[in-house]
Enzyme design. Structure first.
Site, mmCIF file in Angstrom:
data_model
loop_
_atom_site.group_PDB
_atom_site.id
_atom_site.type_symbol
_atom_site.label_atom_id
_atom_site.label_comp_id
_atom_site.label_asym_id
_atom_site.label_seq_id
_atom_site.Cartn_x
_atom_site.Cartn_y
_atom_site.Cartn_z
ATOM 1 N N HIS A 116 3.081 3.966 7.932
ATOM 2 C CA HIS A 116 2.028 3.937 8.953
ATOM 3 C C HIS A 116 2.439 4.724 10.197
ATOM 4 C CE1 HIS A 116 -0.666 1.157 6.998
ATOM 5 N NE2 HIS A 116 0.342 0.366 6.692
ATOM 6 N N SER A 169 3.065 -6.306 7.255
ATOM 7 C CA SER A 169 2.835 -4.876 7.498
ATOM 8 C C SER A 169 2.872 -4.605 9.000
ATOM 9 C CB SER A 169 1.468 -4.476 6.926
ATOM 10 O OG SER A 169 1.293 -3.088 7.014
ATOM 11 N N SER A 191 0.818 -1.229 0.000
ATOM 12 C CA SER A 191 0.000 0.000 0.000
ATOM 13 C C SER A 191 0.846 1.272 0.000
ATOM 14 C CB SER A 191 -0.927 0.031 1.223
ATOM 15 O OG SER A 191 -1.691 -1.134 1.294
HETATM 16 C C1 LIG Z 1 -0.630 -6.285 0.457
HETATM 17 C C2 LIG Z 1 0.437 -5.668 1.319
HETATM 18 C C3 LIG Z 1 0.319 -4.357 1.780
HETATM 19 C C4 LIG Z 1 1.291 -3.797 2.590
HETATM 20 N N1 LIG Z 1 1.223 -2.478 2.914
HETATM 21 C C5 LIG Z 1 2.185 -1.923 3.692
HETATM 22 C C6 LIG Z 1 2.164 -0.545 3.987
HETATM 23 O O1 LIG Z 1 1.360 0.210 3.478
HETATM 24 N N2 LIG Z 1 3.090 -0.063 4.854
HETATM 25 C C7 LIG Z 1 4.022 -0.862 5.431
HETATM 26 O O2 LIG Z 1 4.783 -0.379 6.259
HETATM 27 N N3 LIG Z 1 4.117 -2.169 5.099
HETATM 28 C C8 LIG Z 1 3.236 -2.702 4.229
HETATM 29 N N4 LIG Z 1 3.322 -4.004 3.869
HETATM 30 C C9 LIG Z 1 4.440 -4.803 4.350
HETATM 31 C C10 LIG Z 1 5.716 -4.518 3.578
HETATM 32 O O3 LIG Z 1 5.466 -4.423 2.201
HETATM 33 C C11 LIG Z 1 6.689 -5.656 3.856
HETATM 34 O O4 LIG Z 1 6.773 -5.858 5.239
HETATM 35 C C12 LIG Z 1 8.086 -5.354 3.333
HETATM 36 O O5 LIG Z 1 8.067 -4.985 1.977
HETATM 37 C C13 LIG Z 1 8.928 -6.599 3.542
HETATM 38 O O6 LIG Z 1 10.217 -6.339 3.063
HETATM 39 P P1 LIG Z 1 11.293 -7.493 3.105
HETATM 40 O O7 LIG Z 1 12.580 -6.894 2.699
HETATM 41 O O8 LIG Z 1 11.223 -8.196 4.411
HETATM 42 O O9 LIG Z 1 10.751 -8.570 2.054
HETATM 43 P P2 LIG Z 1 10.828 -8.570 0.459
HETATM 44 O O10 LIG Z 1 10.606 -7.247 -0.131
HETATM 45 O O11 LIG Z 1 9.928 -9.666 -0.023
HETATM 46 O O12 LIG Z 1 12.325 -8.965 0.179
HETATM 47 C C14 LIG Z 1 12.819 -10.260 0.421
HETATM 48 C C15 LIG Z 1 13.766 -10.596 -0.700
HETATM 49 O O13 LIG Z 1 14.403 -11.837 -0.424
HETATM 50 C C16 LIG Z 1 14.642 -12.481 -1.655
HETATM 51 N N5 LIG Z 1 14.859 -13.905 -1.416
HETATM 52 C C17 LIG Z 1 13.957 -14.808 -0.961
HETATM 53 N N6 LIG Z 1 14.516 -16.028 -0.892
HETATM 54 C C18 LIG Z 1 15.799 -15.886 -1.302
HETATM 55 C C19 LIG Z 1 16.880 -16.806 -1.470
HETATM 56 N N7 LIG Z 1 16.751 -18.102 -1.196
HETATM 57 N N8 LIG Z 1 18.058 -16.328 -1.934
HETATM 58 C C20 LIG Z 1 18.210 -15.002 -2.217
HETATM 59 N N9 LIG Z 1 17.210 -14.104 -2.095
HETATM 60 C C21 LIG Z 1 16.024 -14.540 -1.634
HETATM 61 C C22 LIG Z 1 13.366 -12.183 -2.445
HETATM 62 O O14 LIG Z 1 13.563 -12.340 -3.835
HETATM 63 C C23 LIG Z 1 13.042 -10.761 -2.039
HETATM 64 O O15 LIG Z 1 13.523 -9.808 -2.954
HETATM 65 C C24 LIG Z 1 2.386 -4.582 3.003
HETATM 66 C C25 LIG Z 1 2.524 -5.881 2.522
HETATM 67 C C26 LIG Z 1 1.583 -6.403 1.651
HETATM 68 C C27 LIG Z 1 1.782 -7.736 1.067
#
Ligand SMILES: Cc1cc2nc3c(=O)[nH]c(=O)nc-3n(C[C@H](O)[C@H](O)[C@H](O)COP(=O)(O)OP(=O)(O)OC[C@H]3O[C@@H](n4cnc5c(N)ncnc54)[C@H](O)[C@@H]3O)c2cc1C
Length: 478
Positions: free
Chosen positions: A49, A336, A45
Site C-alpha cells: 500500500h 492491514s 490482497s
Molecule cells: C483479508 C486481508 C487482506 C490484507 N491485505 C493486505 C494488503 O494488501 N497489504 C498489506 O500490507 N497488508 C494486508 N493485510 C494485512 C497483512 O496480511 C497482515 O498484517 C500480515 O500478514 C500480518 O503478518 P504477521 O506476521 O503479523 O501475522 P501472521 O502472518 O499471521 O503470522 C503470525 C504467525 O504466528 C504463529 N503463531 C501464532 N500463535 C503461535 C504460538 N502460540 N506459537 C508459535 N507460533 C504461533 C502463526 O502460526 C503465524 O504463522 C491483509 C490482511 C487480511 C486478512
C-alpha cells in the site's frame, strides 16, 4: 540460551529475523505451523500500500510509507516477485470526491510520493474497463503488488543462511520470567532467551497475556477472495479500490505478480482459525467488484480463499516494549497494511533491541538471494540451465511452467518446504489453472525421493492432512 526469541513466523517475524541477522546475535524464531508465512501472511490482497489510509502521526502511517519504500529494495535484493503498478481509489459522486480529497490530504501528510487526484479523461485512459459512472480517482503511483509469502520466506532463508534458527511445528504454550531471562514453554520443550518478541498475528493477544495484563483483544475479521485465471489479465492495470468505508479499504480488483486477477476481500468477524469461504461472503465480493469493474468475469475463478485480520479495534499497530514486562516486545494487532509495514516495523524493533544488547555486525550476514525461475528465462538461458542441470528440462507444473530442477532446489534451500502447499508457495507449482490437479502427484514423488520419506507422510499443509493414504493396486512387474 538465545539472545532473542521471536514468536511467530509470519511476515513480521521473518522480517525481524532478517533484520537481526545483520548482527552477531543468537536469534531463534518459533512457529507453530509446519511452514513460515502460512498464517495471515499467505492469504491477503498482496498489495504494497502507498500509505494514504492510516491516520497521520500514527506508527501505522510511518511504517506503511517507510515499508513501501523498503519493500522495493528488499524485493530487488532478495529476488521476490514485485511490481510497482500504482493504485486508484475510484469516486462515483460528490460524497466520494470529498472522501478522496480527505485521503489525498492524509496521503500528503503521511509523505506518500506523487499522490494526486485524476479526473475522468485521464482515469479512463489509465483504466478503460472501470465503470463509466466513475467521476474521479485518487492516484498513488507508489503502490505495488508483491508475492506476500515470498517476502517472509526469502527473508527467513537469508537469515538462516546467516546463522539464525527456526523451529517449526513448535507452539508456544506459556512464558515465564526467571531473574534475567525468559523461559518459553512449547509442545517441543523449553527454550530460553534474554528477550522475547511477540509476532503471533491473530494470537498476539494470547501471547501478550502470558506475560502482561490484558490491554488489547483481537477480534479476528475474515476477508474472502476470488482468484481469477491468467486469461483475465489486462482487465485492470492498477490496484482498483472503491472509497473506503467503516469496514476497511473495500473490495479491490488488482493484477497479481503471478499474472492473475485478485478480487476481494469482504469483512466479517470469525473464529481465529476460520478461513472458510461462504456464499454470502463471495456474493458481497462479487457485487463490490462489479461496481468498479462491471465487465469482470468472475466465472474465470480458479480459487477462493480467505485470510484473517488481527483486528484489535485500534487505529494503530501495537509495536514496542511492554510497559510492565521488561524485555518483552510486541509486534501485535498487525492488521492491514501489515504486509507493507513489516520491514519498517522490523527495523524499528531491531533498533529497540540493539539499544539493550551490545551486538557486533554479523560477518556471515546474507543480504541477497537469487532464484532460478525457468518461466522467465530466455531461450538461451533455458538451454544453458538445462545443460548445467538436466532436471530443469522436465516441466512438472504445466500451468505455471515450473521445472523439476526448481522443486529440487527449493527442497534443499535453507528453510525447506515440507508440505505440498509449502512447495507451492516456494516455486508456484500448483498455483495455476488446474490448482495442482496434474502436478501434485509428480511433486509428491519428487518430495518423497529427495527427502527420503514416504508419500503417505507428506501433508497438504499440516500434519494429519495427508493426500495419499496407500496403494490401491499392486505395483506391476512385482
Ligand atoms: C483479508 C486481508 C487482506 C490484507 N491485505 C493486505 C494488503 O494488501 N497489504 C498489506 O500490507 N497488508 C494486508 N493485510 C494485512 C497483512 O496480511 C497482515 O498484517 C500480515 O500478514 C500480518 O503478518 P504477521 O506476521 O503479523 O501475522 P501472521 O502472518 O499471521 O503470522 C503470525 C504467525 O504466528 C504463529 N503463531 C501464532 N500463535 C503461535 C504460538 N502460540 N506459537 C508459535 N507460533 C504461533 C502463526 O502460526 C503465524 O504463522 C491483509 C490482511 C487480511 C486478512
Amino acid at each position: 540460551m538465545e539472545d532473542i526469541i521471536i514468536i511467530g513466523g509470519g511476515v513480521c517475524g521473518c522480517s525481524l529475523l532478517y533484520e537481526l541477522s545483520q548482527y552477531d546475535l543468537k536469534t531463534l524464531l518459533i512457529e507453530k505451523k509446519s511452514d513460515i508465512g502460512a498464517g495471515t501472511t499467505k492469504a491477503n490482497s498482496a498489495i504494497a500500500h502507498a500509505g494514504y489510509d492510516p491516520e497521520p502521526n500514527t506508527k501505522m502511517a510511518k511504517y506503511n510509507v517507510d515499508g513501501n519504500k523498503m519493500i522495493e529494495i528488499l524485493c530487488a535484493n532478495l529476488d521476490i516477485a514485485y511490481k510497482k503498478i500504482g493504485s486508484l481509489v475510484i469516486g462515483f459522486d460528490d460524497t466520494d470526491r470529498k472522501s478522496i480529497e480527505k485521503l489525498l490530504d492524509k496521503g500528503k501528510k503521511n509523505g506518500v510520493p506523487d499522490i494526486r487526484i485524476v479526473e475522468k479523461d485521464e482515469l479512463f485512459k489509465m483504466e478503460p474497463n472501470i465503470s463509466k459512472d466513475a467521476v474521479c480517482a485518487l492516484y498513488a503511483p507508489s503502490a505495488g503488488i508483491i508475492s506476500p509469502w515470498e517476502l517472509a520466506s526469502a527473508q527467513a532463508e537469508c537469515a538462516v543462511e546467516g546463522g539464525a534458527k527456526i523451529e517449526l511445528e513448535t507452539e508456544v504454550l506459556s512464558i515465564k520470567k526467571e531473574k534475567d531471562f525468559w523461559t518459553v514453554q512449547t509442545n517441543q520443550g523449553d527454550f530460553k532467551a534474554k528477550y522475547i518478541v511477540n509476532a503471533a498475528g491473530v494470537n498476539s493477544d494470547s501471547i501478550s497475556q502470558m506475560v502482561e495484563p490484558q490491554f488489547f483483544n483481537i477480534t479476528p475479521k475474515s476477508g474472502e477472495y476470488f482468484l481469477l485465471d491468467t486469461t483475465e489479465n489486462g482487465i485492470v492495470n492498477k490496484v482498483i479500490f472503491p472509497c473506503p468505508s467503516a469496514l476497511g479499504k473495500g473490495i479491490l480488483v488488482s493484477p497479481t505478480v503471478h499474472g492473475n486477477i485478485i478480487v476481494g476481500p469482504d469483512s466479517k468477524t470469525v473464529e481465529k482459525d476460520d478461513t472458510e469461504c461462504t456464499i454470502k461472503g463471495l456474493q458481497t465480493v462479487r457485487q463490490g467488484a462489479l461496481r468498479t469493474v462491471p465487465s469482470i468475469n468472475l466465472r474465470a475463478s480458479i480459487r477462493n480463499f480467505a485470510g484473517i485480520r488481527a483486528d484489535a479495534g485500534l487505529e494503530d499497530f501495537i509495536v514496542g516494549e511492554s510497559k510492565t514486562a521488561e524485555g518483552f516486545f510486541n509486534i501485535a494487532a498487525i492488521k492491514s497494511p501489515g504486509l507493507t509495514s513489516a520491514p519498517a516495523i522490523a527495523k524499528d524493533i531491531a533498533q529497540m533491541l540493539l539499544a539493550k544488547i551490545d551486538a557486533k555486525p554479523n560477518p556471515n550476514f546474507v543480504s541477497k538471494r537469487k532464484i532460478k525461475r525457468f518461466k522467465y528465462m530466455s531461450g538461451a538461458e533455458r538451454a544453458q540451465t538445462i545443460k548445467e542441470n538436466p532436471h530443469y528440462g522436465t516441466i512438472v507444473c504445466r500451468c505455471e511452467t515450473v521445472t523439476e530442477g526448481e522443486i529440487i532446489d527449493a527442497l534443499h534451500r535453507p528453510v525447506p518446504p515440507r508440505s505440498l502447499d509449502a512447495v507451492k508457495r516456494r516455486v508456484t507449482a500448483g498455483m495455476g489453472r488446474c490448482q495442482g490437479g496434474f502436478c501434485a502427484p509428480r511433486v509428491l514423488e519428487i518430495m518423497s525421493r529427495e527427502l527420503k520419506i514416504k508419500q503417505t507422510d507428506i501433508p497438504l499443509d499440516e500434519k494429519g492432512a495427508y493426500i495419499v493414504t496407500g496403494r490401491t493396486k499392486k505395483e506391476s512387474g512385482g
